[in-house]
Design a protein around this motif. Structure first.
Motif, PDB file in Angstrom:
ATOM      1  N   ALA A 106      51.408  71.263  91.448  1.00 29.09           N
ATOM      2  CA  ALA A 106      52.775  70.830  91.160  1.00 29.09           C
ATOM      3  C   ALA A 106      53.435  71.785  90.164  1.00 29.09           C
ATOM      4  CB  ALA A 106      52.771  69.418  90.603  1.00 29.09           C
ATOM      5  N   VAL A 107      54.652  72.189  90.461  1.00 32.94           N
ATOM      6  CA  VAL A 107      55.419  73.083  89.601  1.00 32.94           C
ATOM      7  C   VAL A 107      56.616  72.329  89.057  1.00 32.94           C
ATOM      8  CG1 VAL A 107      56.730  75.232  89.478  1.00 32.94           C
ATOM      9  CG2 VAL A 107      54.695  75.086  90.940  1.00 32.94           C
ATOM     10  N   VAL A 108      56.717  72.278  87.736  1.00 33.39           N
ATOM     11  CA  VAL A 108      57.836  71.571  87.124  1.00 33.39           C
ATOM     12  C   VAL A 108      59.146  72.231  87.575  1.00 33.39           C
ATOM     13  CG1 VAL A 108      58.965  70.976  84.947  1.00 33.39           C
ATOM     14  CG2 VAL A 108      56.473  70.842  85.152  1.00 33.39           C
ATOM     15  N   GLY A 109      60.049  71.401  88.048  1.00 31.18           N
ATOM     16  CA  GLY A 109      61.329  71.890  88.531  1.00 31.18           C
ATOM     17  C   GLY A 109      61.371  72.081  90.025  1.00 31.18           C
ATOM     18  N   ALA A 110      60.214  72.031  90.679  1.00 29.39           N
ATOM     19  CA  ALA A 110      60.155  72.207  92.132  1.00 29.39           C
ATOM     20  C   ALA A 110      59.965  70.861  92.807  1.00 29.39           C
ATOM     21  CB  ALA A 110      59.026  73.147  92.510  1.00 29.39           C
ATOM     22  N   ALA A 111      60.321  70.796  94.080  1.00 33.29           N
ATOM     23  CA  ALA A 111      60.137  69.567  94.842  1.00 33.29           C
ATOM     24  C   ALA A 111      58.660  69.366  95.167  1.00 33.29           C
ATOM     25  CB  ALA A 111      60.958  69.624  96.125  1.00 33.29           C
ATOM     26  N   VAL A 112      58.244  68.107  95.226  1.00 35.63           N
ATOM     27  CA  VAL A 112      56.892  67.802  95.679  1.00 35.63           C
ATOM     28  C   VAL A 112      56.757  68.289  97.115  1.00 35.63           C
ATOM     29  CG1 VAL A 112      55.241  65.961  96.138  1.00 35.63           C
ATOM     30  CG2 VAL A 112      56.747  65.799  94.157  1.00 35.63           C
ATOM     31  N   ASP A 113      55.630  68.980  97.425  1.00 38.11           N
ATOM     32  CA  ASP A 113      55.504  69.542  98.774  1.00 38.11           C
ATOM     33  C   ASP A 113      55.309  68.437  99.811  1.00 38.11           C
ATOM     34  OD1 ASP A 113      52.838  68.773  98.827  1.00 38.11           O
ATOM     35  OD2 ASP A 113      52.072  70.744  98.286  1.00 38.11           O
ATOM     36  N   ALA A 114      55.337  68.848 101.067  1.00 34.65           N
ATOM     37  CA  ALA A 114      55.311  67.870 102.151  1.00 34.65           C
ATOM     38  C   ALA A 114      54.041  67.028 102.143  1.00 34.65           C
ATOM     39  CB  ALA A 114      55.450  68.597 103.497  1.00 34.65           C
ATOM     40  N   ASP A 115      52.928  67.601 101.663  1.00 33.70           N
ATOM     41  CA  ASP A 115      51.661  66.858 101.611  1.00 33.70           C
ATOM     42  C   ASP A 115      51.538  66.015 100.350  1.00 33.70           C
ATOM     43  OD1 ASP A 115      50.824  67.928 104.035  1.00 33.70           O
ATOM     44  OD2 ASP A 115      49.970  69.703 103.059  1.00 33.70           O
ATOM     45  N   GLY A 116      52.451  66.173  99.405  1.00 31.06           N
ATOM     46  CA  GLY A 116      52.402  65.403  98.175  1.00 31.06           C
ATOM     47  C   GLY A 116      51.321  65.845  97.208  1.00 31.06           C
ATOM     48  N   VAL A 117      50.796  67.079  97.383  1.00 29.42           N
ATOM     49  CA  VAL A 117      49.678  67.531  96.547  1.00 29.42           C
ATOM     50  C   VAL A 117      50.171  67.876  95.140  1.00 29.42           C
ATOM     51  CG1 VAL A 117      47.864  69.262  96.244  1.00 29.42           C
ATOM     52  CG2 VAL A 117      48.379  68.382  98.522  1.00 29.42           C
ATOM     53  N   LEU A 118      49.529  67.283  94.138  1.00 30.31           N
ATOM     54  CA  LEU A 118      49.819  67.595  92.735  1.00 30.31           C
ATOM     55  C   LEU A 118      48.735  68.459  92.113  1.00 30.31           C
ATOM     56  CD1 LEU A 118      50.968  64.063  91.496  1.00 30.31           C
ATOM     57  CD2 LEU A 118      52.436  65.969  92.191  1.00 30.31           C
ATOM     58  N   VAL A 119      47.476  68.162  92.460  1.00 33.03           N
ATOM     59  CA  VAL A 119      46.323  68.835  91.853  1.00 33.03           C
ATOM     60  C   VAL A 119      45.267  69.073  92.929  1.00 33.03           C
ATOM     61  CG1 VAL A 119      44.523  68.700  90.081  1.00 33.03           C
ATOM     62  CG2 VAL A 119      46.748  67.628  89.664  1.00 33.03           C
ATOM     63  N   GLU A 120      44.686  70.266  92.925  1.00 31.98           N
ATOM     64  CA  GLU A 120      43.533  70.527  93.785  1.00 31.98           C
ATOM     65  C   GLU A 120      42.254  70.301  92.983  1.00 31.98           C
ATOM     66  OE1 GLU A 120      43.742  74.404  95.425  1.00 31.98           O
ATOM     67  OE2 GLU A 120      45.374  73.920  96.822  1.00 31.98           O
ATOM     68  N   LEU A 121      41.310  69.580  93.586  1.00 31.97           N
ATOM     69  CA  LEU A 121      40.019  69.299  92.962  1.00 31.97           C
ATOM     70  C   LEU A 121      38.934  70.116  93.657  1.00 31.97           C
ATOM     71  CD1 LEU A 121      40.224  65.392  92.722  1.00 31.97           C
ATOM     72  CD2 LEU A 121      40.881  67.075  90.995  1.00 31.97           C
ATOM     73  N   PRO A 122      37.801  70.355  92.985  1.00 28.31           N
ATOM     74  CA  PRO A 122      36.686  71.036  93.660  1.00 28.31           C
ATOM     75  C   PRO A 122      36.217  70.232  94.876  1.00 28.31           C
ATOM     76  CG  PRO A 122      36.325  70.932  91.296  1.00 28.31           C
ATOM     77  CD  PRO A 122      37.500  70.053  91.573  1.00 28.31           C
ATOM     78  N   ALA A 123      35.558  70.908  95.784  1.00 29.39           N
ATOM     79  CA  ALA A 123      35.054  70.256  96.990  1.00 29.39           C
ATOM     80  C   ALA A 123      34.111  69.118  96.633  1.00 29.39           C
ATOM     81  CB  ALA A 123      34.331  71.287  97.859  1.00 29.39           C
ATOM     82  N   GLU A 124      34.058  68.162  97.526  1.00 33.57           N
ATOM     83  CA  GLU A 124      33.149  67.028  97.353  1.00 33.57           C
ATOM     84  C   GLU A 124      31.710  67.519  97.241  1.00 33.57           C
ATOM     85  OE1 GLU A 124      31.612  63.158  99.953  1.00 33.57           O
ATOM     86  OE2 GLU A 124      32.941  64.667 100.828  1.00 33.57           O
ATOM     87  N   LEU A 125      30.938  66.932  96.334  1.00 30.29           N
ATOM     88  CA  LEU A 125      29.517  67.264  96.189  1.00 30.29           C
ATOM     89  C   LEU A 125      28.700  66.202  96.910  1.00 30.29           C
ATOM     90  CD1 LEU A 125      27.333  69.064  94.952  1.00 30.29           C
ATOM     91  CD2 LEU A 125      27.406  67.631  92.907  1.00 30.29           C
ATOM     92  N   ARG A 126      28.042  66.612  97.997  1.00 34.04           N
ATOM     93  CA  ARG A 126      27.279  65.660  98.808  1.00 34.04           C
ATOM     94  C   ARG A 126      25.823  65.553  98.369  1.00 34.04           C
ATOM     95  NH1 ARG A 126      29.406  67.949 104.555  1.00 34.04           N
ATOM     96  NH2 ARG A 126      28.208  69.723 103.769  1.00 34.04           N
ATOM     97  N   GLY A 127      25.328  66.568  97.682  1.00 31.53           N
ATOM     98  CA  GLY A 127      23.943  66.552  97.222  1.00 31.53           C
ATOM     99  C   GLY A 127      23.648  67.805  96.415  1.00 31.53           C
ATOM    100  N   ALA A 128      22.527  67.792  95.711  1.00 31.20           N
ATOM    101  CA  ALA A 128      22.111  68.942  94.913  1.00 31.20           C
ATOM    102  C   ALA A 128      20.591  68.934  94.800  1.00 31.20           C
ATOM    103  CB  ALA A 128      22.759  68.916  93.533  1.00 31.20           C
TER     104      ALA A 128
END
Length: 347
Positions: free
Chosen positions: A192-214
């Motif tokens: 999200a960029v202050v002053g810009a419109a929310v994009d079509a997907d509504g994404v504000l923050v990207e998170l790391p990929a899901e962790l399924r195991g280690a």
């Protein structure tokens, strides 16, 4: 006959005196400075104690899934954003404001997918109740949106900047909430960029990929027995005896760490991260010199106390000229012989 002059007699006396002094110096050896003397061998040593967690450095292989993001159903212009790649996103925090209206992170079991009305039931209601309770509301978790849950949800929203006049009387609206997978989440990127419109997907923050195991790539040999944890940054994460992390709670704890986000972002292939594999409860060991041990067989050896018979001890490890031992039965050693008589056995 001429006799030696007084001057010659005096000179001769001085020569004789000097020769005598030199003879004395040669005859009496000089004392060796204390720092240069050979130390007398120590016959006994005091046994000390220390804690030992048997720490081992290992590589943890991460089984990751699809990328994740924090999205909002609000539309409009981003007016503020609290996102930072150096700070986690926490459930209950205001992530951003869109057209001045807050967007609040919520780690419910299931994302809120509808406006909840009084009397509604379902997993989304249960998740809302559970997270509001974790954040301090103290609700009964029954999966039913009753008056108590409604009041708690409204107060939660008002406390975070939602105008009470914007809240319908018998409804918990969906749009102020943005679902997050855990109570604390590492940030991969702020979208999200202050002053810009929310994009079509509504994404504000990207998170790391899901962790399924280690899992640990290669378990160290001859580890000390006992339950173990992985030390990653400032977190201790439980791990099973096979070196596998599979519980959702433990995986979520790893995912929330900045080390995880950095590793996944830079990985080429299967991501791995260096961690410490350590005992969850450090053991107390007794420290002896290696020369004090004899008749070694496997992890057993003998030591000789200053009095009494030789004792059988368990050898737990060694480090920098020190051996770590433990006496069966919990006995504590005081002093032992540094160079014992090896002709006898303690078996």
């Amino acid at each position: 006959m001429r006799f030696p002059s007084a001057a010659l007699l005096a000179l001769g006396a001085m020569v004789v005196a000097a020769a005598t002094a030199a003879a004395i110096v040669v005859a009496v050896p000089a004392e060796v400075p204390a720092a240069l003397r050979t130390a007398a061998p120590t016959s006994t040593v005091r046994v000390t104690e220390r804690t030992d967690a048997d720490e081992r450095q290992v590589q943890l292989a991460l089984d990751t899934g699809a990328p994740r993001a924090v999205v909002t159903s609000r539309t409009g212009t981003v007016t503020t954003s609290t996102c930072s790649t150096g700070a986690p996103v926490r459930s209950g925090d205001v992530l951003a404001r869109v057209d001045g209206r807050p967007v609040i992170a919520l780690a419910s079991d299931e994302p809120l997918w509808r406006d909840l009305e009084l009397g509604d039931r379902g997993a989304d209601v249960t998740g809302l109740q559970r997270e509001l309770t974790r954040l301090g509301a103290g609700l009964s978790i029954d999966g039913v949106l009753g008056p108590g849950t409604l009041r708690a949800a409204h107060q939660f929203l008002v406390d975070r900047g939602v105008d009470r006049d914007d809240l319908p009387d018998d409804v918990v609206p969906r749009d102020p909430f943005a679902w997050v997978p855990a109570a604390e989440n590492a940030v991969l990127a702020c979208v999200a960029v202050v002053g810009a419109a929310v994009d079509a997907d509504g994404v504000l923050v990207e998170l790391p990929a899901e962790l399924r195991g280690a899992r640990i790539e290669a378990l160290p040999v001859d580890p000390a027995p006992g339950e173990r944890v992985l030390r990653i940054g400032n977190a201790d994460v439980p791990i099973d005896a096979a070196g596998v992390v599979s519980s959702p709670t433990s995986l979520a704890a790893i995912t929330a760490l900045p080390e995880y986000a950095a590793t996944v972002a830079s990985a080429d292939g299967v991501p791995t991260v260096a961690v410490t594999w350590t005992l969850s409860r450090p053991r107390t060991v007794q420290v002896v010199p290696p020369t004090a041990l004899w008749d070694l067989e496997g992890d057993r050896a003998c030591v000789q106390p200053t009095t009494g018979r030789p004792l059988r001890v368990e050898v737990l490890g060694s480090e920098l000229g020190q051996s770590f031992v433990r006496v069966p039965g919990g006995r504590t050693l005081d002093r032992i012989r540094a160079a014992p008589d090896r002709s006898s056995s303690c078996r």
